[in-house]
Motif scaffolding. Structure first.
Motif, PDB file in Angstrom:
ATOM      1  N   GLN A 171     -83.957   4.022 -29.883  1.00 27.76           N
ATOM      2  CA  GLN A 171     -83.392   3.780 -28.561  1.00 27.76           C
ATOM      3  C   GLN A 171     -83.320   5.127 -27.846  1.00 27.76           C
ATOM      4  N   PHE A 172     -83.694   5.146 -26.569  1.00 26.30           N
ATOM      5  CA  PHE A 172     -83.726   6.392 -25.815  1.00 26.30           C
ATOM      6  C   PHE A 172     -82.610   6.422 -24.768  1.00 26.30           C
ATOM      7  N   ILE A 173     -82.030   7.609 -24.593  1.00 25.21           N
ATOM      8  CA  ILE A 173     -81.083   7.836 -23.512  1.00 25.21           C
ATOM      9  C   ILE A 173     -81.870   8.283 -22.283  1.00 25.21           C
ATOM     10  N   GLU A 174     -81.245   8.180 -21.131  1.00 27.32           N
ATOM     11  CA  GLU A 174     -81.852   8.726 -19.906  1.00 27.32           C
ATOM     12  C   GLU A 174     -81.268  10.108 -19.691  1.00 27.32           C
ATOM     13  N   LEU A 175     -82.140  11.067 -19.480  1.00 29.11           N
ATOM     14  CA  LEU A 175     -81.668  12.426 -19.192  1.00 29.11           C
ATOM     15  C   LEU A 175     -81.353  12.531 -17.706  1.00 29.11           C
ATOM     16  N   PRO A 176     -80.323  13.298 -17.365  1.00 30.50           N
ATOM     17  CA  PRO A 176     -80.033  13.485 -15.942  1.00 30.50           C
ATOM     18  C   PRO A 176     -81.177  14.251 -15.282  1.00 30.50           C
ATOM     19  N   PRO A 177     -81.408  14.041 -13.996  1.00 31.64           N
ATOM     20  CA  PRO A 177     -82.486  14.770 -13.313  1.00 31.64           C
ATOM     21  C   PRO A 177     -82.227  16.267 -13.344  1.00 31.64           C
ATOM     22  N   ARG A 178     -83.301  17.035 -13.436  1.00 35.70           N
ATOM     23  CA  ARG A 178     -83.189  18.492 -13.436  1.00 35.70           C
ATOM     24  C   ARG A 178     -82.961  18.984 -12.011  1.00 35.70           C
ATOM     25  N   PRO A 179     -82.087  19.995 -11.861  1.00 33.19           N
ATOM     26  CA  PRO A 179     -81.851  20.502 -10.496  1.00 33.19           C
ATOM     27  C   PRO A 179     -83.055  21.218  -9.932  1.00 33.19           C
TER      28      PRO A 179
END
Length: 179
Positions: A171-179
């Motif tokens: 199962q994969f998490i979503e990474l927050p967008p990079r600034p």
């Protein structure tokens, strides 16, 4: 270009983006116009470990790097030293960073991590013993294999492949967008 190479390490002339003929044709690279030194900017090999704790019911050890601002936990990683094999290197890194005793090391695979200009060589490491983190790691967590979550980048794909090899659906998490 990564910061750090602005001047030629051979003659101190400022580096420039210059095209030269190479085996595959003309290629623009950071070069010295005075002495022709070339910054190849080849990817750096990085070793990574899915650490399975043999004395903790096979729990997977993930750690948070002290330099990271967020609460991301990831695989134990590090660089090879001159004169050691990749297997020796990852066993040393696991021992240095967690103080655990490594029992076995087996290759999971090789993974692309272009954002950091790295090639990741990932291993499954079986270890045991009291976990005492080095100063480079802030904290760790232990996860049952079926509960661990992967991330869609570099070492996260290695963890997913290891989970699949053990019969788990990663199962994969979503990474927050990079600034």
């Amino acid at each position: 270009m990564k910061e750090g190479y602005r001047f030629c390490p051979m003659c101190a002339t400022p580096l420039q983006w210059l095209a030269r003929e190479e085996d595959g044709g003309a290629k623009e690279r950071l070069r010295c116009a005075a002495c022709e030194w070339t910054h190849w900017n080849n990817p750096t090999p990085v070793l990574a470990a899915v650490v399975e704790m043999a004395d903790r019911d096979g729990a997977i050890l993930l750690a948070r790097n002290a330099a990271w601002s967020g609460r991301m936990f990831a695989l134990i990683t590090g660089f090879m030293e001159a004169g050691e094999t990749p297997q020796e290197g990852i066993a040393r890194e696991v021992k240095e960073e967690t103080s655990t005793e490594v029992e076995s090391v087996s290759l999971i695979g090789v993974y692309d991590f272009q954002r950091m200009n790295q090639v990741i060589v990932a291993y499954h490491v079986v270890a045991r013993g009291e976990i005492r983190l080095s100063p480079e790691l802030a904290e760790y967590k232990l996860f049952a294999p079926q509960d661990v979550r992967c991330w869609p980048a570099g070492t996260g794909y290695a963890l997913a492949d290891w989970l699949r090899s053990r019969g788990h659906d990663p199962q994969f998490i979503e990474l927050p967008p990079r600034p």
